[in-house]
Scaffold this motif. Structure first.
Motif: not given
Ligand SMILES: Nc1nc2c(ncn2[C@@H]2O[C@H](COP(=O)(O)OP(=O)(O)O)[C@@H](O)[C@H]2O)c(=O)[nH]1
Ligand SMILES: [Mg+2]
Length: 352
Positions: A8, A78, A82, A158, A161
């Protein structure tokens, strides 16, 4: 077919806000279009080119990043991370689906107005059509302004992350705040997360890598989780909880055995029990800070752990002094090795 999801932080781009899109469109509308002398029907061509510029901008800067985001959200880790960053009850997938649906209409409008401008009578009519096109496009974008902001929140989250490689095992380090998770991760891995005497220092998931002989694994330093129900957790605790449930092959549950530990032993054991119920992954219990307590206390805590998780493997370490880390890593390697042996027959099955 969808592409393989990528990292991401490498592929996701922030979307321009409604105001930025408007500014671009106004500039296109103002700026003269320079055409070669030989071009015929210049008044029409100018406006057709402006439609193409507006369309190109939205296609490249809005629709394309949204499709990439949709692709990333195909990985449930994800998607949950999110959505966790969005207001209660709002799903990142729905936000993206809605935006692609509503803003996708710009594609159709652009085609339609290019044709109408080409077929228009003169430059005056072409100019009117262009203004009508801009009005319709901007009214669509304006109505999605809030959703664009939501998508940008998801994208920002994201991008913070870490990229989890599905090919490498994941060890998640969990526990209450202040037990020494960040100190441990920084002692054994490539990651150097901040550790501190203040609770809630770690707010993001931090990824490190560990190489043990031939074996390699990913290790996640997580924000602390308090002993309470998932529905009572705040956004940061939920982030840790999502990472454990979605990615972990093995959990290192870190305990602070000190008698004066602010959160106490009982709430640590409660959290351990809850994690055991919610998470399928294997757990190794790591009693940290043994430099601060007596051997008797370590034994007492280990017995209490056995009361919650009968048969659980318990290792004693001092992350700060680097004591017991080799034994702990051997225990991790044994578990992960065991896990990959168990997976092999399944692989055969999938191939066959
Ligand atoms: N005495 C001692 N202190 C430790 C040990 N590991 C961590 N600490 C201290 O405990 C505090 C919290 O550590 P940190 O790694 O930030 O905990 P986290 O919140 O679980 O990530 C810091 O002041 C660390 O220096 C240890 O093995 N022994
Ligand atoms: Mg920490």
């Amino acid at each position: 077919m969808e592409k393989e999801p990528e990292c991401p932080d490498e592929v996701l781009r922030r979307l321009p806000s409604y105001e930025e899109i408007r500014e671009y469109v106004l500039r296109v509308s103002r700026e003269p279009v320079v055409l070669p002398k030989s071009a015929g029907r210049k008044g029409l061509l100018r406006h057709r080119i402006k439609v193409e510029r507006v369309h190109g901008y939205i296609a490249r800067n809005v629709l394309e990043p949204l499709r990439t985001l949709r692709n990333v959200l195909g990985v449930s880790f994800y998607e949950r991370i999110a959505s966790n960053a969005l207001p209660e009850g709002v799903s990142a997938k729905e936000v993206v689906g809605r935006l692609l649906g509503k803003l996708g209409v710009v594609e159709k409008l652009s085609r339609e107005y290019r044709l109408r401008i080409s077929a228009s009578f003169d430059a005056v009519e072409a100019g009117e059509l262009y203004r009508e096109y801009v009005g319709r496009v901007m009214s669509i974008v304006r109505r999605q302004a809030d959703y664009i902001e939501l998508a940008n929140r998801a994208i920002a989250e994201l991008r913070r992350t870490p990229c989890v490689d599905p090919e490498l095992p994941v060890v998640a380090v969990a526990g209450l705040p202040q037990v020494g998770k960040s100190t441990l991760v920084s002692a054994i891995s490539t990651a150097k997360p901040r550790s501190s005497p203040f609770p809630f220092t770690t707010k993001e998931i931090v990824m490190g890598h560990v190489t043990l002989g031939l074996a390699r694994f990913q290790i996640l330093d997580l924000p602390g989780i308090l002993d309470r129900l998932p529905e009572e957790m705040n956004e940061i605790e939920r982030k840790a909880f999502i990472a454990v449930t979605e990615t972990a092959d093995l959990v290192l549950f870190v305990i602070d055995p000190s008698e004066g530990f602010y959160y106490g032993l009982e709430s640590q054991l409660n959290l351990l029990g809850s994690l055991r119920r919610w998470v399928k992954a294997d757990v190794i219990v790591v009693v940290n800070k043994v430099d601060r307590v007596s051997r008797e206390r370590v034994e007492e805590v280990s017995r209490a752990v056995a009361g919650v998780l009968p048969g659980a493997e318990v290792v004693a370490i001092s992350a700060l002094r680097g004591e017991g880390l080799d034994d702990m890593l051997s225990a991790v390697a044994r578990r992960l090795g065991g896990a990959s042996e168990r997976e092999q027959p399944e692989d055969e099955h999938r191939r066959g």
